[in-house]
Design a protein around this motif. Structure first.
Motif, PDB file in Angstrom:
ATOM      1  N   LEU A 101      11.798 -12.986  -6.442  1.00  0.00           N
ATOM      2  CA  LEU A 101      11.310 -12.408  -4.948  1.00  0.00           C
ATOM      3  C   LEU A 101      11.102 -10.780  -5.296  1.00  0.00           C
ATOM      4  CD1 LEU A 101      11.624 -13.098  -1.834  1.00  0.00           C
ATOM      5  CD2 LEU A 101      13.627 -12.042  -2.164  1.00  0.00           C
ATOM      6  N   VAL A 102       9.963 -10.471  -4.501  1.00  0.00           N
ATOM      7  CA  VAL A 102       9.416  -9.178  -4.680  1.00  0.00           C
ATOM      8  C   VAL A 102      10.005  -8.303  -3.514  1.00  0.00           C
ATOM      9  CG1 VAL A 102       7.278  -7.739  -5.288  1.00  0.00           C
ATOM     10  CG2 VAL A 102       7.335 -10.061  -5.694  1.00  0.00           C
ATOM     11  N   VAL A 103      10.184  -6.948  -3.855  1.00  0.00           N
ATOM     12  CA  VAL A 103      10.261  -5.795  -3.085  1.00  0.00           C
ATOM     13  C   VAL A 103       9.570  -4.921  -3.194  1.00  0.00           C
ATOM     14  CG1 VAL A 103      12.247  -5.067  -4.164  1.00  0.00           C
ATOM     15  CG2 VAL A 103      12.164  -4.493  -1.764  1.00  0.00           C
ATOM     16  N   PRO A 104       8.718  -4.406  -1.919  1.00  0.00           N
ATOM     17  CA  PRO A 104       7.888  -3.300  -2.173  1.00  0.00           C
ATOM     18  C   PRO A 104       8.386  -1.896  -1.841  1.00  0.00           C
ATOM     19  CG  PRO A 104       7.637  -4.460   0.021  1.00  0.00           C
ATOM     20  CD  PRO A 104       9.006  -4.941  -0.514  1.00  0.00           C
ATOM     21  N   LEU A 105       8.459  -1.025  -3.185  1.00  0.00           N
ATOM     22  CA  LEU A 105       9.024   0.383  -2.526  1.00  0.00           C
ATOM     23  C   LEU A 105       7.765   1.310  -2.605  1.00  0.00           C
ATOM     24  CD1 LEU A 105      11.505   2.202  -2.131  1.00  0.00           C
ATOM     25  CD2 LEU A 105      11.387   2.429  -4.594  1.00  0.00           C
ATOM     26  N   ASP A 106       7.209   1.451  -1.390  1.00  0.00           N
ATOM     27  CA  ASP A 106       5.931   2.282  -0.975  1.00  0.00           C
ATOM     28  C   ASP A 106       6.082   3.603  -1.019  1.00  0.00           C
ATOM     29  OD1 ASP A 106       3.225   2.601  -0.683  1.00  0.00           O
ATOM     30  OD2 ASP A 106       3.295   1.649   1.153  1.00  0.00           O
ATOM     31  N   GLN A 146      16.558  -9.731   0.140  1.00  0.00           N
ATOM     32  CA  GLN A 146      17.645  -9.763  -0.361  1.00  0.00           C
ATOM     33  C   GLN A 146      17.554 -10.738  -1.528  1.00  0.00           C
ATOM     34  OE1 GLN A 146      20.373  -7.681   0.349  1.00  0.00           O
ATOM     35  NE2 GLN A 146      18.388  -6.698   1.721  1.00  0.00           N
ATOM     36  N   GLY A 147      18.135 -10.356  -2.765  1.00  0.00           N
ATOM     37  CA  GLY A 147      17.961 -11.290  -3.702  1.00  0.00           C
ATOM     38  C   GLY A 147      16.915 -10.832  -4.705  1.00  0.00           C
ATOM     39  N   ALA A 148      16.049  -9.939  -4.446  1.00  0.00           N
ATOM     40  CA  ALA A 148      14.813  -9.619  -5.077  1.00  0.00           C
ATOM     41  C   ALA A 148      15.009  -9.401  -6.550  1.00  0.00           C
ATOM     42  CB  ALA A 148      14.165  -8.370  -4.365  1.00  0.00           C
ATOM     43  N   SER A 149      14.195  -9.831  -7.391  1.00  0.00           N
ATOM     44  CA  SER A 149      14.282  -9.249  -8.868  1.00  0.00           C
ATOM     45  C   SER A 149      13.286  -8.604  -9.450  1.00  0.00           C
ATOM     46  CB  SER A 149      14.688 -10.642  -9.583  1.00  0.00           C
ATOM     47  OG  SER A 149      13.607 -11.529  -9.389  1.00  0.00           O
ATOM     48  N   ILE A 150      11.900  -8.507  -8.510  1.00  0.00           N
ATOM     49  CA  ILE A 150      10.909  -7.659  -8.980  1.00  0.00           C
ATOM     50  C   ILE A 150      10.698  -6.600  -7.991  1.00  0.00           C
ATOM     51  CG2 ILE A 150       8.534  -7.939  -9.523  1.00  0.00           C
ATOM     52  CD1 ILE A 150       8.868 -10.913  -9.988  1.00  0.00           C
ATOM     53  N   LEU A 151      10.813  -5.393  -8.618  1.00  0.00           N
ATOM     54  CA  LEU A 151      10.501  -4.248  -7.673  1.00  0.00           C
ATOM     55  C   LEU A 151       8.891  -3.682  -7.886  1.00  0.00           C
ATOM     56  CD1 LEU A 151      11.778  -1.947  -5.870  1.00  0.00           C
ATOM     57  CD2 LEU A 151      12.129  -0.642  -8.233  1.00  0.00           C
ATOM     58  N   LEU A 152       8.412  -3.605  -6.591  1.00  0.00           N
ATOM     59  CA  LEU A 152       6.754  -3.228  -6.862  1.00  0.00           C
ATOM     60  C   LEU A 152       6.892  -1.843  -6.119  1.00  0.00           C
ATOM     61  CD1 LEU A 152       3.979  -4.320  -6.851  1.00  0.00           C
ATOM     62  CD2 LEU A 152       4.206  -4.813  -4.632  1.00  0.00           C
ATOM     63  N   ALA A 153       6.250  -0.948  -7.049  1.00  0.00           N
ATOM     64  CA  ALA A 153       6.271   0.477  -6.923  1.00  0.00           C
ATOM     65  C   ALA A 153       4.833   1.182  -7.114  1.00  0.00           C
ATOM     66  CB  ALA A 153       7.374   1.232  -7.873  1.00  0.00           C
ATOM     67  N   GLY A 156      19.890  -5.978  -9.956  1.00  0.00           N
ATOM     68  CA  GLY A 156      19.326  -7.595  -9.987  1.00  0.00           C
ATOM     69  C   GLY A 156      17.866  -7.446 -10.286  1.00  0.00           C
ATOM     70  N   PHE A 157      17.170  -6.224 -10.663  1.00  0.00           N
ATOM     71  CA  PHE A 157      15.605  -6.209 -11.117  1.00  0.00           C
ATOM     72  C   PHE A 157      15.787  -6.540 -12.485  1.00  0.00           C
ATOM     73  CE2 PHE A 157      15.930  -3.228  -7.354  1.00  0.00           C
ATOM     74  CZ  PHE A 157      15.072  -4.096  -6.688  1.00  0.00           C
ATOM     75  N   ARG A 158      14.529  -7.109 -12.708  1.00  0.00           N
ATOM     76  CA  ARG A 158      14.480  -7.670 -14.195  1.00  0.00           C
ATOM     77  C   ARG A 158      12.958  -7.203 -14.618  1.00  0.00           C
ATOM     78  NH1 ARG A 158      17.390 -11.312 -17.087  1.00  0.00           N
ATOM     79  NH2 ARG A 158      16.376  -9.876 -18.724  1.00  0.00           N
ATOM     80  N   VAL A 159      12.001  -6.964 -13.411  1.00  0.00           N
ATOM     81  CA  VAL A 159      10.839  -6.465 -13.687  1.00  0.00           C
ATOM     82  C   VAL A 159      10.499  -5.450 -12.596  1.00  0.00           C
ATOM     83  CG1 VAL A 159       8.036  -7.316 -13.187  1.00  0.00           C
ATOM     84  CG2 VAL A 159      10.002  -8.943 -14.315  1.00  0.00           C
ATOM     85  N   ILE A 160       9.611  -4.221 -13.014  1.00  0.00           N
ATOM     86  CA  ILE A 160       8.947  -3.356 -12.128  1.00  0.00           C
ATOM     87  C   ILE A 160       7.596  -3.305 -12.353  1.00  0.00           C
ATOM     88  CG2 ILE A 160       9.251  -1.004 -11.350  1.00  0.00           C
ATOM     89  CD1 ILE A 160      11.883  -0.784 -12.892  1.00  0.00           C
ATOM     90  N   ILE A 161       6.927  -3.400 -11.217  1.00  0.00           N
ATOM     91  CA  ILE A 161       5.321  -3.392 -11.342  1.00  0.00           C
ATOM     92  C   ILE A 161       4.980  -2.049 -10.812  1.00  0.00           C
ATOM     93  CG2 ILE A 161       3.108  -4.542 -10.756  1.00  0.00           C
ATOM     94  CD1 ILE A 161       4.752  -7.325 -10.450  1.00  0.00           C
ATOM     95  N   ALA A 162       4.066  -1.279 -11.377  1.00  0.00           N
ATOM     96  CA  ALA A 162       3.734   0.168 -10.684  1.00  0.00           C
ATOM     97  C   ALA A 162       2.385   0.383 -11.250  1.00  0.00           C
ATOM     98  CB  ALA A 162       4.622   0.981 -10.839  1.00  0.00           C
ATOM     99  N   PRO A 163       1.273   1.280 -10.752  1.00  0.00           N
ATOM    100  CA  PRO A 163       0.149   1.790 -11.534  1.00  0.00           C
ATOM    101  C   PRO A 163       0.503   2.591 -12.686  1.00  0.00           C
ATOM    102  CG  PRO A 163       0.359   2.157  -9.168  1.00  0.00           C
ATOM    103  CD  PRO A 163       1.603   1.831  -9.190  1.00  0.00           C
ATOM    104  N   SER A 164       1.840   3.295 -12.720  1.00  0.00           N
ATOM    105  CA  SER A 164       1.934   4.186 -13.903  1.00  0.00           C
ATOM    106  C   SER A 164       3.686   4.537 -13.777  1.00  0.00           C
ATOM    107  CB  SER A 164       1.329   5.474 -13.742  1.00  0.00           C
ATOM    108  OG  SER A 164       1.373   6.353 -12.540  1.00  0.00           O
ATOM    109  N   PHE A 165       3.873   4.788 -15.018  1.00  0.00           N
ATOM    110  CA  PHE A 165       5.530   4.968 -15.133  1.00  0.00           C
ATOM    111  C   PHE A 165       5.661   6.135 -15.742  1.00  0.00           C
ATOM    112  CE2 PHE A 165       5.345   0.714 -14.698  1.00  0.00           C
ATOM    113  CZ  PHE A 165       6.445   0.247 -13.908  1.00  0.00           C
ATOM    114  N   ALA A 166       6.700   7.093 -15.585  1.00  0.00           N
ATOM    115  CA  ALA A 166       7.133   8.170 -16.489  1.00  0.00           C
ATOM    116  C   ALA A 166       7.532   7.773 -17.934  1.00  0.00           C
ATOM    117  CB  ALA A 166       8.272   9.148 -16.038  1.00  0.00           C
TER     118      ALA A 166
END
Lengths: 473, 212
Positions: free
Chosen positions: B10-15, B75-82, B103-113
């Motif tokens: 499940l994906v959660v969007p952190l905008d 609730q129960g998201a394991s993929i964080l969209l950022a 509970g996150f295993r994956v983070i997807i973003a256009p860039s990371f530090a």
């Protein structure tokens, strides 16, 4: 042989093995503090490992240490969890060993990035790591220095190496000459304002140009310290006479015949004339004003004569959203002149601006004046015990106290508010630290990043003020 | 370290752009000398309405209903969209520890530090860089459809939506190998201990002052 940048020289001379672009690089100096090391030591213990070369380790306690109540010793640490962390460092260093350790209340104790250089534990040509992002500070000496996570702290302890891919190289050149009242901090903030907090991501930055050459080592440390705030893990400055004169005679600097050999090697730690950089950014020092941040990221910065920017004029939707959120958090209206913003607290300290030169500059502004009645607390926290002693020998402590500042014991203090020094919700602070993130100096606290001179002037005026004209009043 | 191969989550969007590690795990929780148990305090200042301190019973705290992680549908998201520059600021590995523990295993973003990005791999988490446009598409789809899931396949370096659309991603070959096999970096480096010793001897000869 092709022309090399300073970064090429530092990286290439530490490669142990390399395969498909992933290298093992050898680490010369490992700085350790109490917050990011306990899990690494525990990892060694669980695996039955010992440090590969304990003499590479130089440690101190800085993040949790209180800045007052030292007469009570460890009992002066009000927070029992902080105390455990400090005592855990004591016991880990006792168990695993170190070249040097400056525990809580030792006269050499201090912020790890102030202590390392002043002890001569940071030397040109070294690879330096620490579980702390502001390790970039040490690049001021022509060293390759960057922050690492705790897993890497354990990795370096166990193997003396770090798994690394080479970064791209960026030259940030600041030409011309700075005006009076404009400092290395203002240059750092102006660079971040120009390239953004992700502008240096994936790069190692070399700072060059006439402005940087004219900086003292303290100024270069301030600048390299904030390379990470531009997204670059490492910032560096080429070696010159200022570097060598600073290092000479420090407790852990080479002596006698080793000194001459070291100096002749260090003199080679400059980028070759025709070296190519992957990116070049140029600023004109004459154009840089004293800077003040207005938002919740170091890139949200303007000159003191500027105004709070208007999100309505921003076209990029994500940026606009960030600006609106920042203004709401900061309790500011668009188009407010920066000099009209009143403050509640002042913090002069942190690994960015707590060295002797910073304290002299701030004291010079505060001398013979009093802090404004709306300023509830103005803290001066020297970067180390040695800085504190030097400042006291020069009478700076008395200048600050006479003006109404509190003169404290050394440590990280209100830069990140892990100890008792913090902002209360809604309080606004003129701070010489490096991060104005939400909650950084305390839940709901509002941080404006400035130079030591600008912080001292704001303390006296009760609001931000242009130190260039203020000082003459 | 545990391995990462494939995940349906499940994906959660952190905008928000420039989410820093102080926001991911505030400083008061860094006083712990353990590397676990940070999940209940991930995003503490955004997630709760009161001030959190270590040792508090988080189940009795007032949560912020407006914060996206608190919304029932996520609730129960394991993929964080950022958004861009996720994980900037402090090098604290407590940030990936907190996200992993949440509970996150994956983070997807256009860039990371850089430091945060690197720290994720040391903890069995996969940070994925997609173009700003692709991330934008995922934000829109996630917000539009309750229960929005993605399939992340590290071996194929592909993210697949439920409608069958695929996004390919890059990952460094060495990091991929370590993550797929759950390999401990220290163990791998120790295989080179002869080379380290040889380098060290040569280095000491050239710059003896480093070994005083």
């Amino acid at each position: 042989m092709s022309a090399k940048t300073l970064y090429d020289k530092l990286f290439d001379s530490h490669v142990v093995t390399e395969e498909n672009g992933t290298a093992l690089i050898y680490i010369d100096r490992h700085l350790v503090h109490e917050v990011t090391s306990p899990q690494a030591f525990e990892g060694l213990r669980l695996a039955g490992r010992k440090p590969w070369r304990k003499d590479s380790i130089v440690a101190t306690a800085d993040h949790n240490t209180p800045t007052n109540g030292w007469e009570k010793g460890l009992d002066g640490i009000a927070d029992p969890i902080s105390r455990i962390q400090i005592e855990t460092l004591d016991s880990n260093i006792k168990e695993f060993g170190a070249k040097a350790y400056f525990p809580f209340m030792d006269k050499g104790q201090g912020i790890v990035h102030v202590m390392g250089p002043e002890q001569g534990a940071t030397l040109p040509g070294m690879t330096v790591v620490c579980g702390d992002s502001h390790t970039s500070t040490h690049g001021a000496f022509g060293a390759l220095a960057h922050g690492i996570g705790t897993s890497e702290v354990e990795h370096v302890m166990a193997t003396q190496c770090l798994v690394q891919k080479k970064s791209k190289s960026m030259l940030v050149r600041v030409d011309g000459k700075l005006g009076g009242g404009v400092t290395a901090k203002d240059v750092a903030l102006a660079i971040i304002g120009k390239i953004g907090t992700a502008g240096g991501t994936g790069y190692a930055i070399e700072f060059g140009g006439s402005v940087i050459r004219a900086f003292s080592m303290e100024g270069r440390m301030t600048l390299c310290n904030m390379a990470i705030e531009a997204g670059a893990r490492a910032g560096m400055v080429a070696v010159d006479d200022a570097t060598i004169n600073y290092v000479k005679g420090r407790p852990y600097a080479p002596k006698a015949e080793q000194w001459d050999a070291a100096v002749s090697y260090w003199r080679t730690l400059v980028s070759d004339d025709d070296a190519q950089f992957d990116a070049t950014v140029v600023l004109n020092g004459d154009d840089i004003q004293p800077q003040v941040t207005w938002g919740t990221s170091p890139e949200m910065v303007v000159g003191i004569n500027g105004v709070v920017p208007d999100p309505a004029k921003e076209e990029d939707a994500t940026k606009k959203g960030s600006m609106e959120r920042a203004l709401q958090y900061m309790g500011l209206e668009a188009n407010t002149p920066m000099s009209a913003i009143n403050i509640d607290k002042v913090f002069i300290g942190s690994c960015t601006n707590s060295r002797i030169e910073d304290l002299r500059a701030a004291a010079n502004v505060a001398k013979g004046k009093k802090i404004a009645t709306n300023v509830k607390l103005a803290l001066v926290v020297p970067g180390s015990g040695l800085v504190k002693a030097q400042a006291e020998a020069e009478g700076l402590d008395q200048v600050f106290k006479d003006a109404g500042f509190e003169w404290r014991e050394p440590g990280c203090s209100m830069c990140l508010a892990m100890n008792a020094d913090r902002l209360e919700p809604g309080e606004r602070c003129a701070s010489t630290s490096n991060r104005n993130f939400e909650g950084r100096q305390g839940l709901g606290g509002r941080t404006h990043l400035v130079s030591p001179e600008m912080a001292a002037a704001a303390a006296i005026a009760g609001h931000f003020v242009d130190v260039r004209t203020f000082a003459t009043k | 370290m545990h391995a990462f191969t494939q995940l349906n989550g499940l994906v959660v969007p952190l905008d928000r752009a420039n989410v820093d590690t102080d926001a991911i795990i505030p400083k008061q929780f860094l006083k712990s000398i353990k590397r676990s148990g940070f999940g209940p305090n991930a995003f503490d200042e955004w997630r709760y309405l009161d001030h959190g301190e270590p040792g508090m019973d988080n189940s009795h705290r007032k949560i912020n209903p407006d914060f996206v992680l608190n919304q029932p549908r996520y609730q129960g998201a394991s993929i964080l969209l950022a958004r861009e520059n996720f994980g900037c600021g402090s090098s604290r590995e407590h940030a990936p520890w907190a996200l992993e523990d949440y509970g996150f295993r994956v983070i997807i973003a256009p860039s990371f530090a850089d430091i945060f990005f690197n720290n994720c791999f040391k903890n069995g988490m996969l940070p994925i860089v997609l173009s700003a446009d692709d991330v934008d598409t995922l934000f829109k789809e996630t917000e539009a459809a309750e229960g929005y899931q993605l399939n992340v396949d590290l071996s194929a370096q592909a993210i697949t939506t439920q409608s069958g659309k695929t996004f390919k991603f890059d990952v460094d070959a060495f990091r991929k190998h370590c993550l797929l096999n759950g390999l401990d970096d220290i163990g791998l480096t120790m295989q080179h201990q002869d080379a380290i010793k040889t380098f060290e001897a040569k280095h000491k000869l050239a710059q003896p002052w480093l070994f005083n």
